[in-house]
Design a protein around this motif. Structure first.
Motif, PDB file in Angstrom:
ATOM      1  N   PHE A  42      24.448  -2.767  23.898  1.00  0.00           N
ATOM      2  CA  PHE A  42      25.827  -3.222  23.521  1.00  0.00           C
ATOM      3  C   PHE A  42      26.347  -4.477  24.075  1.00  0.00           C
ATOM      4  CE2 PHE A  42      26.205   1.593  22.808  1.00  0.00           C
ATOM      5  CZ  PHE A  42      26.312   1.756  21.607  1.00  0.00           C
ATOM      6  N   CYS A  43      26.335  -4.838  25.515  1.00  0.00           N
ATOM      7  CA  CYS A  43      26.647  -5.964  25.764  1.00  0.00           C
ATOM      8  C   CYS A  43      26.127  -7.249  25.173  1.00  0.00           C
ATOM      9  CB  CYS A  43      26.413  -6.017  27.389  1.00  0.00           C
ATOM     10  SG  CYS A  43      27.516  -5.199  28.480  1.00  0.00           S
ATOM     11  N   LEU A  65      28.932   1.689  16.193  1.00  0.00           N
ATOM     12  CA  LEU A  65      28.994   2.913  16.868  1.00  0.00           C
ATOM     13  C   LEU A  65      29.901   2.738  17.818  1.00  0.00           C
ATOM     14  CD1 LEU A  65      25.271   3.515  17.969  1.00  0.00           C
ATOM     15  CD2 LEU A  65      26.561   4.726  16.088  1.00  0.00           C
ATOM     16  N   ILE A  66      30.900   1.567  17.942  1.00  0.00           N
ATOM     17  CA  ILE A  66      31.775   1.418  18.978  1.00  0.00           C
ATOM     18  C   ILE A  66      33.176   1.209  18.112  1.00  0.00           C
ATOM     19  CG2 ILE A  66      32.979  -0.355  20.494  1.00  0.00           C
ATOM     20  CD1 ILE A  66      30.146  -1.404  20.987  1.00  0.00           C
ATOM     21  N   PHE A  89      34.081   1.464  26.847  1.00  0.00           N
ATOM     22  CA  PHE A  89      33.689   2.206  25.738  1.00  0.00           C
ATOM     23  C   PHE A  89      32.541   3.320  26.658  1.00  0.00           C
ATOM     24  CE2 PHE A  89      29.973   2.617  22.888  1.00  0.00           C
ATOM     25  CZ  PHE A  89      30.441   3.888  22.091  1.00  0.00           C
ATOM     26  N   VAL A  90      31.730   2.790  26.989  1.00  0.00           N
ATOM     27  CA  VAL A  90      30.546   3.489  27.794  1.00  0.00           C
ATOM     28  C   VAL A  90      31.208   4.620  28.692  1.00  0.00           C
ATOM     29  CG1 VAL A  90      28.513   3.649  29.271  1.00  0.00           C
ATOM     30  CG2 VAL A  90      28.481   1.722  27.634  1.00  0.00           C
ATOM     31  N   ALA A  91      32.221   4.211  29.498  1.00  0.00           N
ATOM     32  CA  ALA A  91      32.907   5.010  30.281  1.00  0.00           C
ATOM     33  C   ALA A  91      33.692   6.071  29.670  1.00  0.00           C
ATOM     34  CB  ALA A  91      33.932   4.088  31.202  1.00  0.00           C
ATOM     35  N   SER A  92      34.133   5.901  28.253  1.00  0.00           N
ATOM     36  CA  SER A  92      34.849   6.866  27.670  1.00  0.00           C
ATOM     37  C   SER A  92      34.031   7.910  27.130  1.00  0.00           C
ATOM     38  CB  SER A  92      35.586   6.448  26.610  1.00  0.00           C
ATOM     39  OG  SER A  92      34.580   5.925  25.343  1.00  0.00           O
ATOM     40  N   ASN A 109      19.618   8.440  22.547  1.00  0.00           N
ATOM     41  CA  ASN A 109      18.584   8.904  21.801  1.00  0.00           C
ATOM     42  C   ASN A 109      18.565   8.199  20.379  1.00  0.00           C
ATOM     43  OD1 ASN A 109      17.770  11.032  23.652  1.00  0.00           O
ATOM     44  ND2 ASN A 109      19.127  12.595  22.571  1.00  0.00           N
ATOM     45  N   LYS A 110      19.849   7.841  19.764  1.00  0.00           N
ATOM     46  CA  LYS A 110      19.774   7.153  18.723  1.00  0.00           C
ATOM     47  C   LYS A 110      19.161   5.706  18.863  1.00  0.00           C
ATOM     48  CE  LYS A 110      23.655   9.475  16.384  1.00  0.00           C
ATOM     49  NZ  LYS A 110      24.888   9.188  16.000  1.00  0.00           N
ATOM     50  N   ILE A 111      19.324   4.996  19.751  1.00  0.00           N
ATOM     51  CA  ILE A 111      18.986   3.673  20.187  1.00  0.00           C
ATOM     52  C   ILE A 111      17.582   3.579  20.597  1.00  0.00           C
ATOM     53  CG2 ILE A 111      19.131   2.051  22.006  1.00  0.00           C
ATOM     54  CD1 ILE A 111      22.258   2.254  22.034  1.00  0.00           C
ATOM     55  N   ASN A 112      17.022   4.741  21.089  1.00  0.00           N
ATOM     56  CA  ASN A 112      15.765   4.757  21.573  1.00  0.00           C
ATOM     57  C   ASN A 112      14.782   5.390  20.532  1.00  0.00           C
ATOM     58  OD1 ASN A 112      15.247   3.515  24.367  1.00  0.00           O
ATOM     59  ND2 ASN A 112      17.196   4.807  24.508  1.00  0.00           N
TER      60      ASN A 112
END
Length: 448
Positions: free
Chosen positions: A382-383, A404-405, A426-429, A440-443
Motif C-alpha cells: 500500500f505504501c 481497497l482503501i 488504515f492498516v491500524a484500523s 490473502n487477497k494480495i498474496n
C-alpha cells in the motif's frame, strides 16, 4: 492548572463559550462525548481486535471492545469518587460553574471508552510491526522524503496518537472528527507530547507520545484551552497531563492487571491454585469467608475475587489521586496512581505471572509472529502504491490495491508524509480478521 479550565465543554469549531450551568441536565455535553464514541465505526471495530489472545476462537476471552467497555465502567466509578472529593474541596466549581460529581465520571468514562480506539490489529505487536517496517524494513527508503519528526511518527507508530487522530481529524464535510469536548480529549491524552524530541526520562508523560505531526497544531489549541502547563518549546510541543488522564490510565491498569489475569485462568494458562493465592493477597482484608466458602466452581471463585480486587484498586486509586491533587495540578506528579498505591507489590506479582504465563505463551507468540509478516506485507504494497500515486506514476496494480482503501484515508494524500501516515492509519484500523483477509487477497492464497 485550574479545574474550571480543565473541565472545558468547548468543541472544535465552537465560536461561543459553552457554560456548564447552561447545559441541559437530560443530555450533558460530556455524556454526548460517550455517545459519539460508542456509535462510531472505529469503536465497533474493536470487537475483532486482540486484547490478550490474537484471533482467539473462545467465546469468553476479552477483545479490545469488551476491555474498553470495562475500563470505561471502572473509569466512571473513579471519576465520580474523585469528583465528590473535589467538589467538597472546591465548592466554587458547583456553586459558581454548576459542575456535578457525575461530570467527572462522564469525562473519564468517555475518555476511557476511547482509550484503545487507535490500536492496530494483533495488539501491541501490530503497533511495533508498523514501526519496524519504517525503521528496519523496506520503509526505510522513504526517510529522505520526510522531516525527522514525520519519520519518527512512523518508526515509533503509536496507537494513542492514532486514537487522537481518529477522534479529531477533519475531512470533507466532517469538521473535527467526532467533535468531542476538549475536557474529554485532554483526559484521553495520556502522553501530551510529540514524537520528538525523545525524552528518555522516568516521567510518566514521556513514556510514549500522544499525537502525530498532522494533529500538532490542533493539540496545542486543546492544551491552551484547558490550561495545560507547557513542558516544551515553540518548536517542540509537550505539556503536562490533564489530571483526569491519571484516572483513565488507572482504570486501564486495573482492568488489564486483573481481567487479563482472569482470562489466563479461564484459558487454563494459569493454575487456579496460583491464581487464588495471588488474588487473595490483594483482597485478603475484604473477603467474606463464609460467602467465599460456598462458591463451588473455579469461575465463581475467580469472579468473586476479581470483583473485590477491582473495587479495592478503584478506592485506592481515588485515595492516591486526592492525596496528590495539588502536585498533579502543578504538573509535579510524575508516575501512575497504581505505582503509588499500597498494593504495588501484589500488582507487580500478578503482572509478572501474566507476562510469563499469558503474554509469552506459545499461542500468543506464534500469532504475533504471523501478525508481523501480515502487517509488513500490507504496508509494503500500500505504501508503494500511495507514493507512486502521489507522484502520478501509479501502475494499474496500484490503482487496484488502492481501491481497497476507504476514501477517508486517501483524502489527505497531499504529501509523502500524509500518504505514508494515511496508509499506516488504515492498516491500524483493520480488525484482526480483516487484515488477514486483505493479506490473502494480495498474496492470492490462504493463511490460518
Amino acid at each position: 492548572m485550574q479545574w474550571e479550565n480543565l473541565l472545558s465543554l468547548k468543541r472544535q469549531g465552537d465560536t461561543n463559550k459553552r457554560l456548564r450551568k447552561e447545559e441541559k441536565e437530560t443530555r450533558l455535553g460530556f455524556e454526548v462525548d460517550y455517545d459519539r464514541i460508542i456509535f462510531s465505526s472505529s469503536f465497533r471495530s474493536l470487537q475483532d481486535k486482540t486484547q490478550v489472545i490474537p484471533l482467539s476462537k473462545t467465546d469468553f476471552v476479552h477483545t479490545r471492545l469488551t476491555h474498553s467497555m470495562e475500563v470505561s465502567v471502572v473509569g466512571r466509578s473513579l471519576g465520580r469518587m474523585v469528583g465528590k472529593k473535589l467538589l467538597e474541596k472546591h465548592p466554587y466549581l458547583r456553586q459558581v460553574h454548576g459542575y456535578q460529581l457525575n461530570d467527572f465520571g462522564a469525562i473519564v468514562a468517555a475518555a476511557a471508552l476511547a482509550h484503545d480506539i487507535g490500536n492496530p490489529p494483533f495488539g501491541h505487536s501490530g503497533e511495533k510491526a508498523i514501526g519496524s517496517y519504517f525503521k528496519f524494513g523496506k520503509g526505510t527508503e522513504y526517510k529522505p522524503l520526510l522531516t525527522d519528526k514525520e519519520y519518527r511518527d512512523l518508526t515509533d507508530f503509536e496507537g494513542n496518537a492514532n486514537g487522537f487522530k481518529i477522534l479529531t481529524e477533519s475531512r470533507e464535510g466532517v469538521r473535527g472528527g467526532l467533535r468531542l469536548s476538549y475536557a474529554t480529549l485532554g483526559a484521553f491524552t495520556k502522553y501530551p507530547k510529540a514524537s520528538l524530541p525523545h525524552r528518555p526520562s522516568r516521567h510518566i508523560a514521556d513514556k510514549k507520545f500522544g499525537f502525530f505531526q498532522s494533529e500538532s497544531v490542533f493539540f496545542s489549541e486543546v492544551a491552551e484551552e484547558l490550561g495545560l502547563l507547557s513542558r516544551g518549546s515553540e518548536e517542540d510541543i509537550a505539556y503536562v497531563r490533564h489530571p483526569l488522564a491519571f484516572l483513565v490510565e488507572a482504570a486501564d491498569d486495573i482492568c488489564y492487571t486483573i481481567i487479563d489475569f482472569e482470562d489466563g485462568i479461564n484459558l487454563g494458562l494459569i493454575d487456579e491454585e496460583y491464581a487464588l493465592e495471588y488474588l487473595i493477597k490483594l483482597v485478603k482484608d475484604r473477603i467474606n469467608t463464609v460467602k467465599y466458602g460456598q462458591l463451588g466452581t473455579t469461575e465463581d471463585r475467580i469472579s468473586y475475587l476479581r470483583a473485590l480486587a477491582i473495587n479495592t484498586l478503584i478506592e485506592e486509586s481515588s485515595r492516591v489521586f486526592v492525596a496528590n491533587e495539588e502536585a498533579i495540578l502543578k504538573g509535579e506528579f510524575d508516575t501512575s496512581l497504581l505505582d503509588k498505591c499500597q498494593y504495588k507489590a501484589q500488582i507487580n506479582d500478578i503482572i509478572s505471572l501474566s507476562v510469563e504465563k499469558i503474554y509469552r505463551s506459545e499461542e500468543v507468540i506464534e500469532k504475533e509472529i504471523a501478525g508481523y509478516a501480515i502487517v509488513e506485507r500490507l504496508l509494503e504494497v500500500f505504501c508503494a502504491a500511495a507514493i507512486r500515486k502521489f507522484g502520478e506514476e501509479e501502475t494499474h496494480y496500484d490503482c487496484l490495491v488502492l481501491q481497497l482503501i476507504p476514501e477517508k484515508y486517501k483524502y489527505g494524500f497531499t504529501s509523502p508524509y500524509r500518504c505514508l501516515l494515511g496508509i499506516s492509519c488504515f492498516v491500524a484500523s483493520l480488525t484482526d480478521g480483516r487484515v488477514v483477509g486483505i493479506y490473502n487477497k494480495i498474496n492470492g492464497g490462504q493463511i490460518t
